[in-house]
Design a protein around this motif. Structure first.
Motif: not given
Ligand code: PMP
Length: 384
Positions: A343-346
């Motif tokens: 979810e965290e733009g990884k």
């Protein structure tokens, strides 16, 4: 159903040809995109339990009328194939491993209880149609005539039972590159909330109903800035397919060899003709039959196995994720340069050479295209 088997099968000798009096202008190759226009003619056959397969007809391309109660509209009894005709330098059109498409289409029909058909007879008719539409086959590099065999159930009624009636048609579309512009790497979003396929499901068959549920997630991935979805499955979120392509990963080994990995055909993966061919080419790579462009002493360990997304991340973090690419008829082979996950733009980043191509992707794509375009003689390339 033994009664079905005794009905007339597809009979190419009964073919009738009605030529289109108004032929369309063939667009310049540089104007071609993928699958947006059609040629002048189509091949049409129908099946009924009374008379089996009808006499085949090649006729002007055009709309058809379908009963609103038809099985295909109500219950998605639609299957299709995707293959290509390439124009050789000798002016002869050729198909690429068409027997594999015919066999896959037969399995798809059987999966939806659609009527069986003689694959070799259908292939003969497809060749005939391609020859009639020869002027539509673009000769520019990377261009070809896309062939779309399609079959759907036309039984009318709301009973959820096998479609006793069916229509089989083949339409053609002159095509440029699947992803427009120079061949560039594409980005993926690794989707772990929505599944494309699962064991015991239909992911291993080419059914239209597999594609509809991917449209929403693909639209959402596009909003996040990704070209396609990397489908995952299982507790370990292992790799499935890349959009409408089979996935390949190249992993560096400590001894300098490379592991070439693709997910196994466990029912969740479409048995791609291109996948099959990439496996054949890479497995054969050796001093005796090298893939041109690769060092003859390069050792490739070619494996069909599950790759959990965590393993991909680990290889990436240790600098050993050499290449990721997708393969399929439409695009042949496309390198992947970015995979978003979580979810965290990884993101997993994959460095490629020119236009994002690693050495394996580049050499394999070149070799496949050389065979398809009959620049390199090979029994996989079948004259029409
Ligand atoms: N996976 C999916 C889901 C596909 O639709 C396709 C295209 N047929 C492929 C893989 C690639 O298969 P092929 O190499 O036979 O085109």
């Amino acid at each position: 159903d033994p009664a079905t088997q005794q009905l007339p099968n597809i009979d190419p000798s009964k073919l009738t040809i009605k030529l289109n009096p108004e032929l369309a202008a063939v667009p310049a190759p540089e104007k071609l995109t993928f699958g947006t226009i059609h040629t002048d003619h189509m091949l049409l056959l129908t099946f009924s339990p009374e008379s089996g397969w009808s006499a085949p007809s090649i006729q002007p391309y055009g709309p058809m009328s379908i009963d609103p109660m038809a099985s295909c509209i109500q219950y998605a009894t639609n299957i299709f194939e995707g293959m290509k005709a390439y124009m050789g330098a000798d002016g002869k059109p050729r198909l690429f491993r068409p027997d594999l498409n015919m066999a896959r289409m037969k399995r798809s029909a059987d999966k939806l209880a659609l009527p069986p058909f003689d694959e070799q007879a259908l292939l003969k008719l497809i060749k005939k149609l391609v020859l009639i539409e020869k002027r539509w086959i673009p000769t520019a590099p990377g261009c070809s005539l896309y062939i779309r065999p399609t079959m759907f159930g036309t039984r009318t009624g709301f009973g959820v039972t096998p479609s006793t009636h069916a229509t089989l048609l083949v339409i053609l579309s002159p095509s440029g590159p699947y992803f427009p512009g120079v061949v560039r790497p594409i980005s993926l979003y690794a989707e772990s909330r929505v599944r494309r396929a699962w064991p015991g499901g239909t992911g291993g068959f080419k059914l239209a109903l597999n594609y509809a549920p991917t449209l929403g997630p693909t639209r959402d991935a596009a909003k996040m800035g990704y070209d396609q979805i990397l489908w995952l499955f299982g507790e370990d979120d292992h790799l499935g397919e890349v959009g409408q392509m089979n996935a390949f990963v190249v992993l560096k080994q400590d001894d300098g060899s490379l592991e070439v990995v693709t997910p196994p055909l466990d029912g969740t993966i479409l048995p791609g003709v291109t996948r099959h061919s990439v496996l054949d080419l890479t497995r054969a790579h050796s001093a005796e039959s090298p893939i041109p462009g690769l060092p003859t002493d390069l050792v490739l360990h070619v494996v069909e196995r599950d790759i959990p997304i965590a393993e991909l991340i680990k290889y990436s973090e240790t600098g050993k994720l050499a290449e990721v690419f997708g393969v399929g008829t439409a695009a042949v082979l496309v390198p992947i340069n970015r995979i978003g996950y979580g979810e965290e733009g990884k993101e997993i980043k994959i460095e490629g050479g020119a236009n994002g191509f690693g050495p394996i992707a580049k050499a394999v794509r070149e070799e496949l295209m050389a065979i398809q375009e009959a620049r390199r003689p090979n029994a996989w390339s079948v004259p029409c």
